[in-house]
Design an enzyme around this catalytic site. Structure first.
Site, PDB file in Angstrom:
ATOM      1  N   GLY A 282      21.737  11.250  17.172  1.00  0.00           N
ATOM      2  CA  GLY A 282      20.353  10.747  17.191  1.00  0.00           C
ATOM      3  C   GLY A 282      19.409  11.667  17.950  1.00  0.00           C
ATOM      4  O   GLY A 282      19.806  12.474  18.784  1.00  0.00           O
TER       5      GLY A 282
ATOM      6  N   ARG B 151      12.529   7.725  21.427  1.00  0.00           N
ATOM      7  CA  ARG B 151      11.829   7.022  22.500  1.00  0.00           C
ATOM      8  C   ARG B 151      11.815   7.791  23.828  1.00  0.00           C
ATOM      9  O   ARG B 151      11.095   7.428  24.751  1.00  0.00           O
ATOM     10  CB  ARG B 151      12.447   5.621  22.691  1.00  0.00           C
TER      11      ARG B 151
ATOM     12  N   ASP C 124      25.019   7.806  24.295  1.00  0.00           N
ATOM     13  CA  ASP C 124      23.967   7.360  25.219  1.00  0.00           C
ATOM     14  C   ASP C 124      24.419   6.180  26.081  1.00  0.00           C
ATOM     15  O   ASP C 124      23.603   5.435  26.599  1.00  0.00           O
ATOM     16  CB  ASP C 124      22.677   7.030  24.450  1.00  0.00           C
TER      17      ASP C 124
HETATM   18  C1  UD1 Z   1      23.396   0.096  18.216  1.00  0.00           C
HETATM   19  C2  UD1 Z   1      24.073  -1.070  17.470  1.00  0.00           C
HETATM   20  C3  UD1 Z   1      23.718  -2.379  18.187  1.00  0.00           C
HETATM   21  C4  UD1 Z   1      24.144  -2.315  19.637  1.00  0.00           C
HETATM   22  C5  UD1 Z   1      23.541  -1.082  20.328  1.00  0.00           C
HETATM   23  C6  UD1 Z   1      24.159  -0.897  21.686  1.00  0.00           C
HETATM   24  C7  UD1 Z   1      24.162  -0.430  15.117  1.00  0.00           C
HETATM   25  C8  UD1 Z   1      23.559  -0.614  13.779  1.00  0.00           C
HETATM   26  N1  UD1 Z   1      23.598  -1.105  16.113  1.00  0.00           N
HETATM   27  O1  UD1 Z   1      21.986  -0.087  18.095  1.00  0.00           O
HETATM   28  O2  UD1 Z   1      24.352  -3.469  17.551  1.00  0.00           O
HETATM   29  O3  UD1 Z   1      23.729  -3.489  20.307  1.00  0.00           O
HETATM   30  O4  UD1 Z   1      23.843   0.110  19.573  1.00  0.00           O
HETATM   31  O5  UD1 Z   1      23.513   0.138  22.395  1.00  0.00           O
HETATM   32  O6  UD1 Z   1      25.149   0.276  15.240  1.00  0.00           O
HETATM   33  N2  UD1 Z   1      23.582   7.687  15.733  1.00  0.00           N
HETATM   34  C9  UD1 Z   1      24.109   8.696  14.957  1.00  0.00           C
HETATM   35  N3  UD1 Z   1      23.744   8.799  13.659  1.00  0.00           N
HETATM   36  C10 UD1 Z   1      22.885   7.933  13.070  1.00  0.00           C
HETATM   37  C11 UD1 Z   1      22.364   6.895  13.858  1.00  0.00           C
HETATM   38  C12 UD1 Z   1      22.726   6.797  15.185  1.00  0.00           C
HETATM   39  O7  UD1 Z   1      24.899   9.511  15.449  1.00  0.00           O
HETATM   40  O8  UD1 Z   1      22.630   8.090  11.874  1.00  0.00           O
HETATM   41  C13 UD1 Z   1      23.983   7.581  17.137  1.00  0.00           C
HETATM   42  C14 UD1 Z   1      22.834   7.725  18.095  1.00  0.00           C
HETATM   43  O9  UD1 Z   1      22.701   9.070  18.520  1.00  0.00           O
HETATM   44  C15 UD1 Z   1      23.264   6.839  19.257  1.00  0.00           C
HETATM   45  C16 UD1 Z   1      24.134   5.782  18.609  1.00  0.00           C
HETATM   46  O10 UD1 Z   1      24.502   6.297  17.348  1.00  0.00           O
HETATM   47  O11 UD1 Z   1      24.060   7.541  20.207  1.00  0.00           O
HETATM   48  C17 UD1 Z   1      23.458   4.447  18.468  1.00  0.00           C
HETATM   49  O12 UD1 Z   1      22.316   4.571  17.650  1.00  0.00           O
HETATM   50  P1  UD1 Z   1      20.971   3.830  17.990  1.00  0.00           P
HETATM   51  O13 UD1 Z   1      19.994   4.135  16.923  1.00  0.00           O
HETATM   52  O14 UD1 Z   1      20.581   4.091  19.396  1.00  0.00           O
HETATM   53  O15 UD1 Z   1      21.463   2.316  17.808  1.00  0.00           O
HETATM   54  P2  UD1 Z   1      20.876   1.038  18.476  1.00  0.00           P
HETATM   55  O16 UD1 Z   1      19.614   0.646  17.800  1.00  0.00           O
HETATM   56  O17 UD1 Z   1      20.829   1.225  19.948  1.00  0.00           O
HETATM   57 CA    CA Z   2      21.005   3.003  21.486  1.00  0.00          CA
END
Ligand code: UD1
Ligand code: CA
Length: 420
Positions: free
Chosen positions: A13, A17, A105
């Site tokens: 990601g 933010r 994260d």
């Molecule tokens: C995610 C969870 C949520 C949980 C929360 C906890 C999902 C759909 N939701 O939400 O249920 O409560 O984490 O913190 O999983 N990332 C990738 N590739 C992508 C998208 C994201 O590698 O295509 C990575 C991001 O870098 C990050 C992590 O996955 O480290 C989580 O992604 P983020 O978009 O922050 O998810 P949340 O909305 O926090």
């Molecule tokens: Ca997150």
């Protein structure tokens, strides 16, 4: 090694933010990138394989990953957490055990928590085991939906949740242990029909439940803040506080005196010997080494490359960088040392400044054993002060000073020898 378990760390990601050019997981937490803590966790769990999903500015992560037996998997488009996991499928084709999903994260998690989660997953033989937590403010997290028997049946993301679901305070920490084969089967059925138009990994839970597979949960006990995800700089500052207190507590248990943990800042990876005391308002950056029985601060800033040997005293309003201060030496007030090597039992008088930077280059200064640097001395580097040499108050030293001699004035000149 846990041959039955592989780990995937999601770190592709952007971290929109954070409003930063630096990828989110590379933001420092107590002096090192937050993702390093997660890599350490996977390493400590002795997982069979460690995969890190990288995307946004992935070259920036390379320097960190090279220190681990981790394989980077590239996710070119950020289509969601399920898509990120899917990218790992081919790298795992010969693996058939459990898969632990971690997030780059979430650096505050404890090893014991993850070990218990894996243990529960193995013992229960469930298709998936979700690490959940009850929090006061569940905003932004996926909510855990349970059926009438209390079994986890789905995870609903904030943006897709009904008002009733939003009121639930049990959240998905994001950490889930899956049976690998069942996970990839479920992922094949995930569609991006949600508010964010992303492939949500969390949908795998609903799919598995509907297929009649068992879903377990492990509820985080005690302080749920260890599962806190870092999304903003406010989260980062809060996480920094938690990590800092953990670091300080470890030193205290090892016999280091910390007078006021609230105003003491010590990075990860600092070495401090037993019975040294750190006074308030002190900042000690990464890789600094401090010996035993030293006194540091108050109001002291020790920067990388600093070595303070046993029994030395570094007092108030002092800064040291890339320098060594020898055993038993004193630098008690208002001084700066940069690129300086100081011998044993040296006295650095109040207000001493090493002028180590000429505008282009940083140069070295050497101060011999037993030297006495008078108050308000400026040492213009490169310069060498001999053993037991003395500089007078206010001296500006521009040339090397021989052992046992006295220099005074601006520029400093040697005083003719007379019996003192
Ligand atoms: C995610 C969870 C949520 C949980 C929360 C906890 C999902 C759909 N939701 O939400 O249920 O409560 O984490 O913190 O999983 N990332 C990738 N590739 C992508 C998208 C994201 O590698 O295509 C990575 C991001 O870098 C990050 C992590 O996955 O480290 C989580 O992604 P983020 O978009 O922050 O998810 P949340 O909305 O926090
Ligand atoms: Ca997150």
């Amino acid at each position: 090694m846990n041959k039955q378990c592989a780990a995937i760390i999601l770190a592709a990601g952007e971290g929109t933010r954070m409003k930063s050019e630096t990828p989110k997981v590379m933001h420092p937490l107590c002096g090192r990138p937050m993702v390093s803590y997660v890599l350490d966790l996977a390493k400590a769990l002795k997982v069979a394989t460690m995969l890190v999903v990288v995307g946004h500015k992935r070259e920036r992560l390379q320097e960190v990953l090279s220190g681990y037996k981790a394989k980077a998997v590239h996710q070119d488009k950020l289509l969601g957490t399920a898509d990120a996991i899917k990218r790992c499928e081919s790298a795992l084709k010969n693996f058939s055990g459990n898969l632990l999903v971690l997030y780059g994260d979430q650096p505050l998690l404890c090893k014991e928590t993850l070990a218990s989660l894996i243990q529960k997953h193995e013992d229960s033989n469930a298709a998936a085991t979700v690490l959940t937590a009850y929090v006061d403010n569940p905003f932004g997290y996926g909510r855990i939906i349970r059926d009438n028997f209390g079994r986890v049946k789905a995870i609903v993301e904030e943006k897709d949740a009904s008002e009733e679901e939003r009121a639930l305070t049990e959240i998905n920490t994001g950490i889930i242990c899956f049976k690998k084969q069942l996970l990839f089967k479920a992922i094949a059925g995930i569609k991006p029909n949600n508010a964010k138009k992303e492939y949500y990994l969390t949908d795998a839970i609903r799919i598995m439940f509907e297929a009649g597979l068992a879903i377990e949960s492990f509820i985080l006990k005690g302080d749920a803040r260890q599962a806190q995800g870092i999304n903003t700089r406010i989260d980062l500052a809060q996480a920094q506080n938690i990590m800092r207190q953990r670091i300080l507590e470890k030193y205290m248990l090892d016999g280091v005196g910390i007078i006021d943990p609230q105003t003491t800042f010590i990075d990860y990876g600092v070495t401090i010997g037993q019975e040294s005391v750190i006074y308030p308002f002190t900042v000690i950056e990464k890789d600094v080494i401090i010996g035993k029985l030293c006194q540091i601060g108050p109001f002291c800033h020790l920067r990388p490359g600093t070595v303070i040997e046993d029994t030395a005293t570094i007092g108030n309003f002092t800064e040291v960088t890339r320098s060594k201060i020898g055993k038993g030496s004193f630098m008690k007030h208002f001084s700066y040392l940069g690129d300086t090597s100081t011998g044993k039992n040296v006295n650095i008088g109040c207000g001493t400044v090493v002028a180590n930077f000429d505008g282009r280059h940083k140069q070295q200064t050497i101060i011999g054993d037993g030297a006495f640097i008078g108050s308000d001395t400026v040492l213009r580097s490169p310069v060498k002060i001999g053993k037991y040499a003395i500089t007078g108050a206010g001296a500006v030293v521009t040339k090397d000073v021989k052992d046992g001699t006295v220099v005074v004035g601006v520029p400093a000149k040697e005083l003719p020898y007379k019996k003192r």
